[in-house]
Design a protein around this motif. Structure first.
Motif, mmCIF file in Angstrom:
data_model
loop_
_atom_site.group_PDB
_atom_site.id
_atom_site.type_symbol
_atom_site.label_atom_id
_atom_site.label_comp_id
_atom_site.label_asym_id
_atom_site.label_seq_id
_atom_site.Cartn_x
_atom_site.Cartn_y
_atom_site.Cartn_z
ATOM 1 N N ARG A 640 0.757 -1.145 0.108
ATOM 2 C CA ARG A 640 -0.056 -0.099 -0.185
ATOM 3 C C ARG A 640 0.771 1.382 0.014
ATOM 4 N N GLY A 641 1.028 1.763 -1.331
ATOM 5 C CA GLY A 641 2.062 3.008 -1.265
ATOM 6 C C GLY A 641 1.180 4.349 -1.269
ATOM 7 N N ALA A 642 1.878 5.248 -0.981
ATOM 8 C CA ALA A 642 1.383 6.658 -0.850
ATOM 9 C C ALA A 642 0.376 7.209 -2.186
ATOM 10 N N GLU A 643 0.724 6.692 -3.516
ATOM 11 C CA GLU A 643 0.030 7.018 -4.774
ATOM 12 C C GLU A 643 -0.496 5.772 -5.236
ATOM 13 N N SER A 644 -0.143 4.353 -5.353
ATOM 14 C CA SER A 644 -0.768 3.580 -5.698
ATOM 15 C C SER A 644 -0.768 2.146 -4.817
ATOM 16 N N PRO A 664 -9.304 -3.815 1.496
ATOM 17 C CA PRO A 664 -10.258 -2.940 2.196
ATOM 18 C C PRO A 664 -10.029 -1.455 2.401
ATOM 19 N N HIS A 665 -8.765 -1.187 2.219
ATOM 20 C CA HIS A 665 -8.152 0.192 2.317
ATOM 21 C C HIS A 665 -8.814 1.237 1.018
ATOM 22 N N LEU A 666 -9.192 0.383 -0.064
ATOM 23 C CA LEU A 666 -9.497 1.054 -1.325
ATOM 24 C C LEU A 666 -11.087 1.195 -1.487
ATOM 25 N N ARG A 667 -11.872 0.359 -0.567
ATOM 26 C CA ARG A 667 -13.261 0.139 -0.625
ATOM 27 C C ARG A 667 -13.911 1.605 -0.952
ATOM 28 N N GLY A 668 -14.726 1.565 -1.988
ATOM 29 C CA GLY A 668 -15.339 2.763 -2.457
ATOM 30 C C GLY A 668 -14.741 3.768 -3.540
ATOM 31 N N ALA A 669 -13.523 3.382 -3.576
ATOM 32 C CA ALA A 669 -12.538 4.286 -4.217
ATOM 33 C C ALA A 669 -12.591 3.726 -5.848
ATOM 34 N N SER A 670 -12.614 5.073 -6.775
ATOM 35 C CA SER A 670 -12.536 4.609 -8.128
ATOM 36 C C SER A 670 -11.029 4.462 -8.490
ATOM 37 N N VAL A 671 -10.736 3.362 -8.726
ATOM 38 C CA VAL A 671 -9.483 2.936 -9.061
ATOM 39 C C VAL A 671 -9.300 2.306 -10.175
ATOM 40 N N ARG A 672 -7.993 2.274 -11.140
ATOM 41 C CA ARG A 672 -7.741 1.492 -12.201
ATOM 42 C C ARG A 672 -6.955 0.447 -12.020
ATOM 43 N N ALA A 673 -7.259 -0.886 -12.459
ATOM 44 C CA ALA A 673 -6.583 -2.109 -12.211
ATOM 45 C C ALA A 673 -5.633 -2.415 -13.533
#
Length: 712
Positions: A640-644, A664-673
């Motif tokens: 788990r980095g500061a940016e990605s 879990p720390h990205l739940r609800g976040a709009s991210v690209r895999a």
């Protein structure tokens, strides 16, 4: 974080809100450390000591409930603020009125940080010598699950606080490092119907080291967790003997952390009046939510804070090493020059010549090492020709060294004084064809200083792989000292020797290796820059070691082998190259014999690593599938980095072609895999923001993939 002693029956003299801990003083002067809200009887004395003639009050396998521990009475305490308002150091002073033994307990913590580091100094202020046999570095009582703690608060009835606690520990072995296990604490510390007997049990759950491989059997790291996400994680920082125990006290769990002791390590220390002894350090981490992942994140930050700063921790250069599945200790100029060319072309920044560069002996080098001179028959133009070739290709040259040993056939075995070697019963110790240097002796240290100053100062070597391939047993007896005390003395001198090298050669990089990961502790890693994680040569067996390596070392210190070969398929090449992309690359293999497509896979992996390495040194590890099992078909770990956020996934022998991973720390976040490696992979990666779930598909077994989750 600290309080003032009050004139009441029991008072807090120290507290740490983030850890939920406090040290309590009673009217008799006893000080105990435990969790907030717990009954006095559930807590444990701040220091537990056994000494000859002063044992335990309740005999058994446990090293708590000691006579001296019960007698140690409060004297004073104070707190200093260090690091411009950061670290706080509290010293609590105790004394035993019977023996005159004084204890100074040093507790270090930072406001807002969920860790506590402890050390103990014992001083004999009495009139007679005292023979120590065990000393705790840290004791903690009153550990219960959140549900049990709430029950006690509401009803004032002592519920069974061990129910709901899970114990986590790691076995270690050559080629099989960092194998984590879990069990319900009540399965290991069973209920004994204490109401029928009126006494605690005599046993506990314990793990300890044996001999001079500090992690030859287990990691000095373990944890308790509960179902609500609380975690208590601990680490002992010793290369010379350690032990932890956990068990039951008055319906709650306790933890006691030790360095070496007499029963397990043949350690005892005779303290004459006026003499003192310092324990090894240990740290306790508490996570109130997030379980083991959160606790290991805090431990990772703590490890970064205690180690010696070095440029390598920030630059993370790519390392090629000629040993693993390649030259295997048989280097020559002819074999090395093509590998040097190919390593540089692949993007390596360090090239390490591993074992064998000193070997010109027809009987083999194993039992003749010690002088560390280059072998003329291996390097007809001199080893400097090879080192210069490495430098000219823009890489730092490195060499393998096993500094603490001298082969039985080495001339040094006769020329160095007998006191420069490990001895027991007056006889020099021999193990697997080697003797062992005692670095407390000036001749032993002068010899190694001359060797390293020659390699670094004259030859231009910038990287030393310091290996350690024998377990010398309990230690050395120098005069009347115990073997365990001799081992502790040597290892403290060894750490001082390494620090001295870095003082003289600040750019030198030291890799800590002990037949792979058999001396993987933070006494060593607070000084050395890298840690070899394993000697495992089967790429299919390496993933569980790689995935769990961040439990033993920070990601930027954990060196993982990648040994692609020209006879491997594209899947096999990509599988071994994926492993180190979230740690440190130890590239190897006959990459000079690869065709262009195979070599592009190697070069691509190195390129991806250079793209992501800037975040590795500050990122926190997590395990979307939990800590891996040795035979698991699917394995995953992430950073788990500061940016990605980065997630590495392996599919071994499994019928499933896909696996859902919780982040879990990205739940609800709009991210690209995004699949970063291998770039030509047919792997799939889909992100479900609402569920905080990454679904990875790998259509074939024995394949792996690195995925980046970044802002869309």
């Amino acid at each position: 974080m600290t309080g003032v002693v009050e004139t009441v029956e029991r008072s807090r003299i120290w507290s740490h809100p983030e850890l939920g801990l406090h040290a309590v003083l009673d009217a008799n002067g006893s000080v105990r450390l435990g969790s907030s809200g717990q009954d006095w009887d559930r807590l444990v004395p701040l220091v537990e000591v056994t000494a000859t003639g002063h044992g335990r009050l309740w005999s058994g396998e446990r090293f708590i409930e000691t006579a001296i521990g019960e007698r140690l009475a409060y004297r004073s305490h104070d707190t200093q603020t260090l690091r411009d308002g950061g670290l706080e150091r509290t010293t609590i002073r105790l004394a035993d009125p019977v023996t005159g033994l004084a204890a100074e307990v040093t507790l270090e913590a930072s406001p807002g940080a969920s860790f506590l580091r402890s050390r103990v100094r014992l001083v004999n202020e009495g009139v007679a010598p005292l023979r120590l046999e065990s000393v705790t570095t840290l004791t903690l009582g009153g550990i219960t699950s959140a549900v049990a703690e709430s029950s006690v608060a509401e009803s004032s009835v002592a519920e069974d606080g061990l129910d709901g606690l899970t114990l986590h520990w790691a076995d270690n072995d050559w080629l099989a490092e960092c194998r984590w296990h879990r069990a319900e604490l009540r399965d290991e510390v069973v209920p004994l119907s204490r109401f029928a007997h009126g006494r605690e049990g005599r046993g506990c759950f314990e793990r300890y080291s044996q001999g001079s491989w500090s992690t030859g059997r287990h990691l000095p790291v373990a944890a308790l967790t509960d179902r609500e996400g609380n975690a208590w994680l601990w680490q002992i920082e010793s290369s010379a003997g350690w032990r932890f125990e956990t068990g039951e006290r008055e319906g709650a769990a306790y933890v006691a952390l030790f360095g070496p002791d007499d029963a397990h390590h043949q350690w005892h220390q005779l303290l004459a009046p006026g003499e003192d002894f310092h324990t090894v350090p240990a740290v306790l981490v508490r996570a109130g939510t997030g379980g083991l992942d959160a606790a290991f994140g805090t431990l990772t930050d703590y490890r970064r804070g205690i180690r010696r700063d070095h440029p390598d921790h920030h630059t993370l250069p790519v390392i090629y090493n000629d040993y693993m599945n390649t030259l295997n200790g048989d280097p020559t100029t002819e074999r090395l020059l093509p590998l040097i060319e190919s390593a540089a072309a692949a993007g390596a920044e360090v090239f390490v010549i591993d074992a064998g560069w000193y070997d010109d002996d027809a009987q083999g080098w194993w039992d003749s090492v010690g002088a560390w001179e280059p072998a003329p028959n291996r390097f007809p133009g001199g080893i400097q020709e090879v080192l210069d070739a490495i430098t000219k290709r823009g890489m730092a040259p490195g060499l393998w060294l096993e500094p603490e040993v001298v082969g039985v056939r080495s001339p040094l075995a006769q020329t160095l004084p007998p006191e420069a070697f490990f001895r027991r019963g007056g006889v020099r110790v021999t193990e697997h064809g080697r003797h062992h240097l005692d670095l407390r002796h000036p001749a032993a240290r002068a010899h190694l200083d001359e060797v390293v100053d020659r390699l670094v100062g004259e030859w231009g070597v910038g990287y030393l792989k310091l290996d350690y391939n024998i377990n010398i047993g309990p230690g050395t007896e120098n005069g009347t000292e115990s073997a365990g005390a001799g081992l502790l003395g040597h290892h403290r001198a060894h750490l001082d020797w390494m620090a001295g090298l870095l003082d003289r050669h600040p750019q030198l990089v030291l890799e800590n290796c002990g037949s792979g990961g058999l001396r993987m502790d933070y006494a060593q890693l607070a000084v050395a820059q890298l840690q070899s994680t394993s000697d495992q040569q089967d790429p299919l067996r390496y993933p569980p070691i790689t995935a769990a390596a961040a439990t033993a070392a920070t990601p930027e210190q954990a060196a993982v082998w990648a040994y692609p070969q020209p006879d491997q398929t594209f899947d096999e090449i990509a599988f071994t190259l994926t492993g180190p992309l979230l740690s440190r690359i130890h590239l190897s293999g006959f990459i000079n014999l690869m065709d262009d497509e195979q070599f592009d896979l190697v070069r691509s992996a190195v390129s991806v690593y250079k793209e992501v390495r800037g975040e590795i040194g500050t990122a926190h590890p997590f395990w979307p599938l939990g800590l891996p099992g040795w035979e698991d078909g699917w394995i995953a770990h992430g950073l788990r980095g500061a940016e990605s956020t980065y997630v590495m996934v392996w599919r071994r022998k499994s019928d499933d072609t896909g696996r859902a991973l919780t982040v879990p720390h990205l739940r609800g976040a709009s991210v690209r895999a995004t699949v970063l490696y291998p770039g030509t992979s047919d792997a799939g990666a889909e992100w479900d923001a609402a569920e905080g779930r990454l679904t990875v598909s790998l259509p074939r077994t024995d394949t792996a993939v690195l995925v980046r989750l970044s802002a869309g």
